[in-house]
Design a protein around this motif. Sequence first.
Motif, PDB file in Angstrom:
ATOM      1  N   VAL A  38      39.089  53.029   1.076  1.00 60.05           N
ATOM      2  CA  VAL A  38      37.892  53.868   0.977  1.00 60.05           C
ATOM      3  C   VAL A  38      37.026  53.759   2.228  1.00 60.05           C
ATOM      4  O   VAL A  38      36.474  54.744   2.717  1.00 60.05           O
ATOM      5  CB  VAL A  38      37.081  53.488  -0.275  1.00 60.05           C
ATOM      6  CG1 VAL A  38      35.763  54.265  -0.312  1.00 60.05           C
ATOM      7  CG2 VAL A  38      37.892  53.761  -1.535  1.00 60.05           C
ATOM      8  N   GLY A  39      36.913  52.547   2.756  1.00 62.80           N
ATOM      9  CA  GLY A  39      36.071  52.344   3.922  1.00 62.80           C
ATOM     10  C   GLY A  39      36.853  52.339   5.224  1.00 62.80           C
ATOM     11  O   GLY A  39      36.307  51.958   6.266  1.00 62.80           O
ATOM     12  N   ASP A  40      38.118  52.744   5.172  1.00 69.53           N
ATOM     13  CA  ASP A  40      38.987  52.712   6.347  1.00 69.53           C
ATOM     14  C   ASP A  40      38.878  54.043   7.100  1.00 69.53           C
ATOM     15  O   ASP A  40      38.893  55.114   6.495  1.00 69.53           O
ATOM     16  CB  ASP A  40      40.430  52.469   5.895  1.00 69.53           C
ATOM     17  CG  ASP A  40      41.398  52.375   7.062  1.00 69.53           C
ATOM     18  OD1 ASP A  40      40.934  52.331   8.220  1.00 69.53           O
ATOM     19  OD2 ASP A  40      42.615  52.356   6.827  1.00 69.53           O
ATOM     20  N   SER A  41      38.771  53.982   8.426  1.00 72.44           N
ATOM     21  CA  SER A  41      38.710  55.218   9.233  1.00 72.44           C
ATOM     22  C   SER A  41      39.649  55.146  10.422  1.00 72.44           C
ATOM     23  O   SER A  41      39.420  55.788  11.441  1.00 72.44           O
ATOM     24  CB  SER A  41      37.276  55.463   9.715  1.00 72.44           C
ATOM     25  OG  SER A  41      36.827  54.382  10.529  1.00 72.44           O
ATOM     26  N   ARG A  42      40.738  54.355  10.264  1.00 72.44           N
ATOM     27  CA  ARG A  42      41.657  54.208  11.400  1.00 72.44           C
ATOM     28  C   ARG A  42      42.319  55.533  11.773  1.00 72.44           C
ATOM     29  O   ARG A  42      42.478  55.853  12.961  1.00 72.44           O
ATOM     30  CB  ARG A  42      42.721  53.165  11.073  1.00 72.44           C
ATOM     31  CG  ARG A  42      42.240  51.721  11.168  1.00 72.44           C
ATOM     32  CD  ARG A  42      43.341  50.751  10.813  1.00 72.44           C
ATOM     33  NE  ARG A  42      43.657  50.811   9.388  1.00 72.44           N
ATOM     34  CZ  ARG A  42      44.836  50.488   8.865  1.00 72.44           C
ATOM     35  NH1 ARG A  42      45.805  50.101   9.660  1.00 72.44           N
ATOM     36  NH2 ARG A  42      45.047  50.547   7.566  1.00 72.44           N
ATOM     37  N   ASN A  43      42.714  56.317  10.784  1.00 70.06           N
ATOM     38  CA  ASN A  43      43.294  57.614  11.112  1.00 70.06           C
ATOM     39  C   ASN A  43      42.222  58.570  11.612  1.00 70.06           C
ATOM     40  O   ASN A  43      42.482  59.429  12.470  1.00 70.06           O
ATOM     41  CB  ASN A  43      43.997  58.215   9.888  1.00 70.06           C
ATOM     42  CG  ASN A  43      44.877  59.393  10.257  1.00 70.06           C
ATOM     43  OD1 ASN A  43      45.781  59.265  11.084  1.00 70.06           O
ATOM     44  ND2 ASN A  43      44.627  60.550   9.663  1.00 70.06           N
ATOM     45  N   GLY A  44      41.008  58.427  11.109  1.00 69.97           N
ATOM     46  CA  GLY A  44      39.905  59.245  11.595  1.00 69.97           C
ATOM     47  C   GLY A  44      39.618  59.008  13.062  1.00 69.97           C
ATOM     48  O   GLY A  44      39.291  59.942  13.812  1.00 69.97           O
ATOM     49  N   VAL A  45      39.763  57.744  13.503  1.00 70.59           N
ATOM     50  CA  VAL A  45      39.568  57.429  14.924  1.00 70.59           C
ATOM     51  C   VAL A  45      40.625  58.148  15.754  1.00 70.59           C
ATOM     52  O   VAL A  45      40.341  58.673  16.838  1.00 70.59           O
ATOM     53  CB  VAL A  45      39.630  55.906  15.138  1.00 70.59           C
ATOM     54  CG1 VAL A  45      39.648  55.579  16.628  1.00 70.59           C
ATOM     55  CG2 VAL A  45      38.447  55.226  14.461  1.00 70.59           C
TER      56      VAL A  45
END
Length: 656
Positions: A551-558
């Motif tokens: 839920v708090g992961d944004s690795r692909n968003g980066v």
Amino acid sequence: MSNLLSIGKTGLMAAQTGIATTGHNITNATVPGYSRQGIVQSTTPPIAQGVGYIGTGTEVAQIKRYYDNFLNTQLLNAQANQGSVDAYLGQISQIDNMLSDSTIGLSPALQDFFKGVQTANSTPSLQAARESMLSSSQTLTGRFHEVSGRLTELQSGVNSSIASTVNSINAYSTQIADLNTKIAAATADPLNPPNDLLDQRDQLIRELNQQVKVTVLPGENNMLNVSIGSGQPLVVGVSSMELASTTSPTDPNRTVVAYQTPGRQSVLPDDTFSGGALGGLIAFRNETLDRVQNQVGQIAAGLADAFNDQHRLGQDLNGELGGDFFKPIKAYVGYDTRNSPLSTAKVEATITDASKLTAADYNVTFDGSNYNFERADGVAVTPSSVAPGTPTEIDGVTYNFTGDGQQGDRFQVRPTYQAAADITVAITDYKKIALAAPISTSVPSSNKGNGTISAGVVDATYVDTPLTTPVTIAFHQTDPADKNTRTIDGFPPGTTVTIKQPNGTENTYVDGDTIPYTEGATISFNGASFVLAGAPKDGDTFTIGPNTSGVGDSRNGVLLAGLQTKNILNNGSGTFQGGYAATVNYVGNKTREMQVGSASATTAVNQARASQQSVSGVNLDEEAADLLRYQQAYQAAGKVMQIAGQLFDTLLQIGN
């Protein structure tokens, strides 16, 4: 006495003709296309007398039209070039103004879109941040649609201008043919043509030449033949041919020019029209409008494809792999209306690789066995031939031909032509935005060594074989003093493991192979990759598995945000904003080129007209002087007749 009266009479008539011709010049001095006229006098045959030959007076041998064909041809060429450049400039200025307007430019929208991605990355669990990203996405696609709509309006404007110009050309051709008829009928003596009719015809040819560059050749009885391009006739003697504005055989939204013959129309190649307003309009459409449409479409299609590729490698708030963020974009395919009615061939062309995508158009023909590709700009295509039923990628577009084609079938493929109008956001639910990575890694606290594992990334093949359960990778070292005894195992059965060394060397291992451990090497299997580093101890383990709490992961968003500065377009040599900047720069430079060309063309026309008018133009001061000269000649001739009369009276008085 009679001879003297005759001499005076001829002088009187010649002076009278001179006065009439001079007056005709004066009254027509401001008439467009009028050429100065003048009388050419010659002596009448003398009478032989005993003392020699005695003159009998003068006659007007010719009403001369002052005309120089070389200078007129120079003026025609200059006017054709001016008509072309001015038409081109009038159109491209509209694109230049549009692209330079920050309120509708793409660059700010692209920046806001990626800013929205970065904002969502900062707080990936918040609904507001994700909805803001969706909003900026809608704004971006709306901006693409706005630019595309404006370019489509320009395309429609060009179509209307072409149709209007063709109508003007046909009207001029008809009038020139009618004047040919009148000139031929009035030419009893080739040396004494109807000068005023010749002037009217030349003026019509000049006006026609400003619409389309023409070639003029002499015919019989002072008639002229007029042709365009590589010799297509418009006027032949007393007959006029017609052009027609018609719909392109491969694009219903594109107007082309055809040669009208009884019962049929033959579409003329665009390079037939090299000058005049028609040539300028077609050159603008081919060189600039199509290019800008394709390049803006390339940015839209490239962004959609690259963003989708990366988004599919992420995980959304529902714990599922990401889908398409933008709807996939298909290439425009134009089926030639002249294809065989028996043909059932269908072409499906979908953009699948943003990096290989070009802004070029493609011509496709079917030879009965294969579909053959040619790029419109002449660049070689690989592969250049595709078999029906075999999906094949060419320049970033995957083609699939179905149905039964007929030999000679033709198609036009424009991969990015409508992409800016077609780009659409596929996601409406903020939960479907895949900002997280689909895998996670961990190091058990029970490990004895200081070995580490990277966060892990996935590639496109991971989608086919996603991890459903964690995989535990175990480290072994049978001899603590010998690094060559360090190995790893624990990979799922049947998988192929690739080890890429820090120096770039790759090795592949399958079931049963001993896999050596190298610090810092990239380890890949089933589309997932990670790096082991440090100095683990024998028996230490590392875990890689599904990201169950992303839920708090944004690795692909980066990685999605990183697409803003990544060189993706044109085989990995340009960014999206760089591609747009290159388009704006091209249009700006081309506009300046046309502005300079227009000023130069105007100067050339003025100089050519001045040279032509130095021969054919009417100078009122000269005509006034000629009027006085002919007036004096008229008075002198009258005086001759008066003296002849007085002499005759004297003779009569002597006889009485």
